[in-house]
Scaffold this active site. Structure first.
Site, PDB file in Angstrom:
ATOM      1  N   LEU A  21       0.793  -1.084  -0.059  1.00 46.60           N
ATOM      2  CA  LEU A  21      -0.085   0.039   0.033  1.00 46.60           C
ATOM      3  C   LEU A  21       0.856   1.139  -0.123  1.00 46.60           C
ATOM      4  O   LEU A  21       0.441   1.987  -0.695  1.00 46.60           O
ATOM      5  CB  LEU A  21      -0.866  -0.017   1.134  1.00 46.60           C
ATOM      6  CG  LEU A  21      -1.911   1.128   1.488  1.00 46.60           C
ATOM      7  CD1 LEU A  21      -2.711   1.330   0.206  1.00 46.60           C
ATOM      8  CD2 LEU A  21      -2.796   1.121   2.721  1.00 46.60           C
ATOM      9  N   TYR A 156      -1.599  -7.097  17.546  1.00 42.55           N
ATOM     10  CA  TYR A 156      -2.162  -6.218  16.483  1.00 42.55           C
ATOM     11  C   TYR A 156      -3.221  -5.308  16.596  1.00 42.55           C
ATOM     12  O   TYR A 156      -3.424  -4.225  16.472  1.00 42.55           O
ATOM     13  CB  TYR A 156      -2.231  -7.074  15.094  1.00 42.55           C
ATOM     14  CG  TYR A 156      -2.508  -6.557  13.913  1.00 42.55           C
ATOM     15  CD1 TYR A 156      -1.464  -5.507  13.308  1.00 42.55           C
ATOM     16  CD2 TYR A 156      -3.798  -6.545  13.287  1.00 42.55           C
ATOM     17  CE1 TYR A 156      -1.649  -4.809  11.994  1.00 42.55           C
ATOM     18  CE2 TYR A 156      -3.939  -5.742  11.964  1.00 42.55           C
ATOM     19  CZ  TYR A 156      -2.908  -5.177  11.612  1.00 42.55           C
ATOM     20  OH  TYR A 156      -3.206  -4.422  10.327  1.00 42.55           O
TER      21      TYR A 156
END
Length: 271
Positions: A21, A156
């Protein structure tokens, strides 16, 4: 000798810029005319990417570990000396893991928190004076995992949740200073972050990830983010299915947990 860029050209800094990305965003910001500060740990790949853009006067590459105590200030100084301004900061660099809590070394949790929360916080604080001067914008690549629990991703989820809350507070504190903040909450993307996920001991994860819904491409996500910036959106939930999942977690948590148990059975069996 590298030619200096005009002070009128907007400057965008992107972390984790050499692949996935980050690279797709770099290409789109570059095509719209921005000068770029590209930050990544992979020096050879980063230099290859910079060369492919073909305009060295508009690109500054910086290699280093964002979790290093001195690196954010070094980046700030490099941006100031080269361009004299910063208009957009994209906190994109990240890392994840696929491992159950009871099996995971604490060092893995610490590394994920350092990369996904502490590093973007430290970098943003270092760059705030430049962003305030330009009345610029901050883009944070979060995750739907910051909104709802996902088996095998405890650190996470925690890091992305902390990231979201930190920047919502900063949004409130920065309203009078002209800084615009866009928090992005992707779901499942086809990017290197999952391919490089850590396992329980810090080595690459040995098992494939579980997913829900479509796996989107990084190019699609980058285009969606640029559109959201143009519209001055505050939040971006690009995947409707994941957004509905996060809503389900809040209004009917028992049903959400039942769904996750089915979808992530392989992850839970490892626990």
């Amino acid at each position: 000798m590298v030619q200096q860029t005009s002070q009128d050209v907007p400057v965008t800094l992107i972390t984790g810029a050499a692949s996935g990305l980050g690279w797709e965003l770099a290409c789109r910001f570059f095509r719209r005319g921005d000068a770029l500060v590209l930050v990544d740990m992979n020096a050879p790949l980063l230099e290859e990417r910079v060369a492919s853009l073909g305009a060295p006067e508009r690109v500054l590459s910086c290699t280093g570990d964002l979790t290093g105590a001195a690196f954010p200030a070094q980046l700030r100084d490099a941006v100031s000396q080269r361009f004299g301004r910063l208009d957009t900061l994209v906190n994109n660099a990240g890392i994840t893991h696929r491992s159950a809590v009871r099996e995971t070394d604490l060092a893995v949790f610490a590394r994920v928190m350092a990369v996904d929360w502490q590093a973007p916080v430290a970098l943003t604080v270092a760059l705030l004076p430049l962003l305030e001067s330009s009345r610029g914008q901050i883009v944070n690549i979060g995750s739907m995992a910051g909104w709802m629990p996902v088996p095998g991703r405890a650190a996470y989820c925690a890091a992305k949740s902390a990231l979201a809350q930190f920047f919502e507070v900063l949004r409130l504190e920065s309203e009078g200073r002209g800084i615009h903040i866009l928090n992005v909450y992707p779901s499942f993307l086809d990017t290197p972050i999952e391919k490089n996920a850590l396992g329980a001991t810090g080595q690459p994860a040995a098992h494939a990830r579980s997913t829900v819904g479509a796996i989107r491409g990084a190019d699609w996500m980058a285009a969606t983010i640029l559109t959201a910036l143009e519209r001055r959106q505050l939040w971006l939930f690009p995947d409707r299915l994941s957004w509905l999942g996060s809503l389900l977690w809040r209004v009917w948590p028992r049903q959400y947990l039942a769904t996750v148990r089915r979808r992530f059975a392989a992850e839970l069996s490892r626990s």
